[in-house]
Design an enzyme around this catalytic site. Sequence first.
Site, short mmCIF file in Angstrom:
data_model
loop_
_atom_site.label_atom_id
_atom_site.label_comp_id
_atom_site.label_asym_id
_atom_site.label_seq_id
_atom_site.Cartn_x
_atom_site.Cartn_y
_atom_site.Cartn_z
N GLY A 177 10.12 17.46 58.45
CA GLY A 177 9.97 17.30 59.90
C GLY A 177 8.74 18.00 60.45
N TYR A 237 0.96 13.96 63.82
CA TYR A 237 0.77 12.50 63.94
C TYR A 237 -0.74 12.25 63.81
CZ TYR A 237 0.85 7.79 65.94
OH TYR A 237 0.72 6.44 66.15
N CYS A 245 28.58 12.17 54.64
CA CYS A 245 29.20 11.00 55.26
C CYS A 245 29.60 11.38 56.67
CB CYS A 245 30.40 10.51 54.46
SG CYS A 245 31.79 11.62 54.44
P1 NAD Z 1 7.59 14.25 58.07
O1 NAD Z 1 6.60 15.11 58.72
O2 NAD Z 1 8.17 14.64 56.75
O3 NAD Z 1 7.01 12.77 57.92
C1 NAD Z 1 6.27 12.11 58.92
C2 NAD Z 1 5.43 11.04 58.24
O4 NAD Z 1 4.69 10.32 59.22
C3 NAD Z 1 4.43 11.63 57.27
O5 NAD Z 1 4.62 11.07 56.00
C4 NAD Z 1 3.09 11.26 57.88
O6 NAD Z 1 2.09 11.02 56.91
C5 NAD Z 1 3.42 10.02 58.65
N1 NAD Z 1 2.48 9.72 59.75
C6 NAD Z 1 1.94 10.58 60.63
N2 NAD Z 1 1.12 9.96 61.48
C7 NAD Z 1 1.14 8.65 61.13
C8 NAD Z 1 0.50 7.49 61.63
N3 NAD Z 1 -0.32 7.55 62.68
N4 NAD Z 1 0.76 6.30 61.03
C9 NAD Z 1 1.59 6.22 59.96
N5 NAD Z 1 2.20 7.29 59.42
C10 NAD Z 1 1.99 8.50 60.01
O7 NAD Z 1 8.76 14.06 59.14
P2 NAD Z 1 10.24 13.52 58.92
O8 NAD Z 1 11.11 14.60 58.43
O9 NAD Z 1 10.21 12.24 58.18
O10 NAD Z 1 10.68 13.24 60.43
C11 NAD Z 1 10.04 12.20 61.16
C12 NAD Z 1 10.41 12.26 62.62
O11 NAD Z 1 11.77 11.91 62.82
C13 NAD Z 1 10.26 13.66 63.21
O12 NAD Z 1 9.74 13.55 64.51
C14 NAD Z 1 11.64 14.19 63.24
O13 NAD Z 1 11.82 15.19 64.20
C15 NAD Z 1 12.42 12.93 63.57
N6 NAD Z 1 13.80 13.03 63.12
C16 NAD Z 1 14.68 12.08 63.52
C17 NAD Z 1 15.99 12.13 63.10
C18 NAD Z 1 16.98 11.12 63.48
O14 NAD Z 1 18.13 11.20 63.13
N7 NAD Z 1 16.62 10.10 64.17
C19 NAD Z 1 16.42 13.15 62.29
C20 NAD Z 1 15.51 14.08 61.88
C21 NAD Z 1 14.21 13.99 62.28
#
Ligand code: NAD
Length: 546
Positions: free
Chosen positions: A44, A264, A401
């Site tokens: 994250g 990002y 789960c």
């Molecule tokens: P992470 O940092 O491990 O992965 C993010 C990915 O996005 C990276 O691989 C990065 O290279 C890629 N990225 C960044 N900018 C980009 C762009 N412009 N185009 C394409 N790819 C790009 O993060 P994560 O752990 O996978 O979490 C992702 C997001 O989801 C976070 O914002 C996190 O807070 C959120 N999240 C959501 C939930 C949910 O249940 N919905 C749960 C946990 C986290």
Amino acid sequence: MVVRADRGTSLTAKQWSTEAALRMFHNNLDPDVAERPEDLVVYGGTGKAARDWPSFEAISRELAALEADETLLVQSGRPVGVMRTHEWAPRVLIANSNLVPDWANWPEFRRLEAEGLTMYGQMTAGSWIYIGTQGILQGTYETFAAVANKRFNGTLKGTLTVTAGLGGMGGAQPLAVTMNEGVALCIEVDPHRAQRRLETRYLDEVAADLDSAVERVLAAKAAGEAVSVGVVGNAAEILPELLRREVAVDIVTDQTSAHDPLAYLPIGVALEDWQDYAASKPEEFTERARASMATHVEAMVGFMDRGAEVFDYGNSIRGEAQLGGYDRAFAFPGFVPAYIRPLFCEGKGPFRWAALSGDPADIAKTDQAILELFPENEQLARWIKMAGERVEFQGLPARICWLGYDERHLAGLKFNEMVASGELSAPIVIGRDHLDCGSVASPYRETEAMADGSDAIADWPLLNALVNTASGATWVSIHHGGGVGIGRSIHAGQVTVADGTELAAQKIERVLTNDPGMGVIRHVDAGYDEARTVASAKGVRIPMEG
Ligand code: NAD
């Protein structure tokens, strides 16, 4: 330094409760689990397990030395005290990333972080219960199943989902889509991330370029084949291009680390310049990232206007795009009000457990126990069977789960009995994501569009942590800013150890009843009839209700 949790039954710590915390702390930093273990980053964006390496060493040392009536206090990833408490008290109390509201913004947070005074704990990074991408896989599977039920007659077969981000959490998307029989096209800017998902079988293929990716997914969609395809590139460029080409996309979402503009990648910045640029000019980088997110979200809205099912997947990309100047950013909903809230009303949420033995056979036995405990729940059975076949363990074997109020404690007690009888070879830790029914205030995500408008009321996660502390959880955490970023959420977690003792059984029964009970009362309080029905059917006492 490579960190891995110990396996087996010989203890480094003085009892299983603290051994469990030590192993889960180390497990979070296992190179098979963490995204950037060398920087203590688990997932994250910059979610960390400890503030710095000296803190890591000190936490490890203290957990090994703690007595059964002592409690270690952790302040944003740094151990700050050990206090005499009692056997029912948590062995560790954690507060991560909390700031006084007027100071709760990224620039101030980063200033404090640079001074070495705080760290970003995300949700399960700083609370030591991250279990790799599987942790989110089931929630993602449930979400896409809900999309299928809402729009596509119960299956994603013959549909194309486009999303971005193949990181620690986002990497669950391709497998969740194919488990729902659909086709996924996943845009990821970092080829190593895409490769990692391929290696762990979360992603089926990586296309050589956009043209071949589009050709492959459209053919699969037409054939009703379930397949996931990665394409390397920037989502802020590729998504508008897909829109321009009028590719027939059915579902659009995103899981780039949009919650943190420095995580990002903006259009026009090379991957290799990312870290240095973000570190040296954070304000300029933020502005560019937000501008790119505005372009990205505009394309998402474009797909929505053409009839696609579009939702924010909990990364705050709508909020960032709005800050980037795009005024229709909130035209599509977040996934919680769109699909998950009815589950939260039943106290349902992400129940997870890990086998401290390190033996996958222990998880296979707990999977079987879950199937036997809840034979009438077909969706759960489908998940447990598929997970057993398709999920690669990362670090200590673990399972997740979604279980509700009146269910979680049954599973916990059963696991504790299995430890006591020797059926399982070592204790089990039982925890959950902070993303749960009664443990989080997050107006862009878990509490978006609450029925009574109470989205930003943050008393609930604090009560959640307090009640778990009072009920006998083994470690309890209160964090700020997880999921959606600094200033936007407050949330709490608990982990409870099933070591086979009678004391553990008593604690498990209380914690795993009260913890989801918070979800039920929170949603009753907000006026949800589904929650009222659960509360009255199951005898949840709510003073202001009748
Ligand atoms: P992470 O940092 O491990 O992965 C993010 C990915 O996005 C990276 O691989 C990065 O290279 C890629 N990225 C960044 N900018 C980009 C762009 N412009 N185009 C394409 N790819 C790009 O993060 P994560 O752990 O996978 O979490 C992702 C997001 O989801 C976070 O914002 C996190 O807070 C959120 N999240 C959501 C939930 C949910 O249940 N919905 C749960 C946990 C986290």
